[in-house]
Motif scaffolding. Structure first.
Motif, short mmCIF file in Angstrom:
data_model
loop_
_atom_site.label_atom_id
_atom_site.label_comp_id
_atom_site.label_asym_id
_atom_site.label_seq_id
_atom_site.Cartn_x
_atom_site.Cartn_y
_atom_site.Cartn_z
N LEU A 151 -2.45 -1.63 -6.53
CA LEU A 151 -2.53 -0.78 -7.71
C LEU A 151 -2.49 -1.55 -9.02
O LEU A 151 -2.83 -1.00 -10.05
CB LEU A 151 -1.40 0.26 -7.69
CG LEU A 151 -1.54 1.33 -6.61
CD1 LEU A 151 -0.36 2.27 -6.66
CD2 LEU A 151 -2.83 2.10 -6.77
N GLY A 152 -2.11 -2.80 -9.02
CA GLY A 152 -2.03 -3.57 -10.25
C GLY A 152 -3.32 -3.62 -11.05
O GLY A 152 -3.36 -3.26 -12.22
N PRO A 153 -4.43 -4.01 -10.44
CA PRO A 153 -5.67 -4.11 -11.20
C PRO A 153 -6.26 -2.76 -11.61
O PRO A 153 -7.09 -2.70 -12.49
CB PRO A 153 -6.64 -4.81 -10.25
CG PRO A 153 -5.85 -5.30 -9.11
CD PRO A 153 -4.55 -4.58 -9.11
N PHE A 154 -5.81 -1.67 -10.98
CA PHE A 154 -6.39 -0.37 -11.31
C PHE A 154 -6.02 0.11 -12.70
O PHE A 154 -6.76 0.85 -13.33
CB PHE A 154 -5.99 0.69 -10.27
CG PHE A 154 -6.74 0.57 -8.99
CD1 PHE A 154 -8.11 0.74 -8.95
CD2 PHE A 154 -6.08 0.27 -7.81
CE1 PHE A 154 -8.81 0.63 -7.77
CE2 PHE A 154 -6.76 0.15 -6.63
CZ PHE A 154 -8.14 0.33 -6.61
N GLY A 155 -4.86 -0.30 -13.22
CA GLY A 155 -4.47 0.09 -14.58
C GLY A 155 -5.45 -0.45 -15.60
O GLY A 155 -5.90 0.26 -16.50
N ALA A 156 -5.80 -1.72 -15.47
CA ALA A 156 -6.78 -2.32 -16.38
C ALA A 156 -8.16 -1.69 -16.18
O ALA A 156 -8.89 -1.45 -17.15
CB ALA A 156 -6.86 -3.82 -16.14
N LEU A 157 -8.50 -1.41 -14.94
CA LEU A 157 -9.79 -0.79 -14.65
C LEU A 157 -9.91 0.58 -15.31
O LEU A 157 -10.92 0.88 -15.95
CB LEU A 157 -9.96 -0.64 -13.13
CG LEU A 157 -11.14 0.19 -12.65
CD1 LEU A 157 -12.43 -0.50 -12.99
CD2 LEU A 157 -11.03 0.43 -11.16
N GLY B 138 -14.67 -7.77 -10.22
CA GLY B 138 -13.31 -7.99 -10.70
C GLY B 138 -12.25 -7.52 -9.71
O GLY B 138 -11.24 -8.19 -9.51
N GLN B 139 -12.49 -6.38 -9.08
CA GLN B 139 -11.55 -5.88 -8.07
C GLN B 139 -11.51 -6.80 -6.85
O GLN B 139 -10.44 -7.04 -6.29
CB GLN B 139 -11.92 -4.45 -7.65
CG GLN B 139 -11.72 -3.42 -8.73
CD GLN B 139 -10.29 -3.28 -9.16
OE1 GLN B 139 -9.39 -3.20 -8.34
NE2 GLN B 139 -10.06 -3.27 -10.46
#
Length: 97
Positions: A47-53, A74-75
């Protein structure tokens, strides 16, 4: 150069952006909980990268970083880095902590 600052968002756009980002993260969090419960805690979403996404998708729709090809790559890169650090032996990682 000839670059200009983009115009600010209207209040309506800001509210829709906030609603879209919030609802997307709630759905992702619910999906993560479902996966954790169904797998007995064995699997989960990164879930970390989903906030930026979500921030890029809803806040900067015309930005190059918000385009689908960059998001998918990126993901994949973020997931690969996360997995690499998961499997680094603790004797190697310990001096860095």
């Amino acid at each position: 150069g000839d670059l200009q600052i983009p115009p600010p968002m209207s209040l309506s756009q800001s509210l829709w952006t906030s609603f879209g980002a919030f609802s997307s993260l709630i759905l992702l969090s619910g999906g993560n909980q479902l996966i954790i419960n169904r797998s007995g805690g064995k699997y989960s979403l990164l879930l970390g990268p989903f906030g930026a996404l979500v921030t890029l998708q809803y806040g900067l729709t015309a930005a190059p970083a918000s385009q689908p090809r960059n998001i998918i790559l990126g993901q994949c890169v973020a997931g690969a880095i996360s997995l690499i650090f998961t499997y680094v032996p603790t004797r190697v990682l310990k001096p860095w902590l």
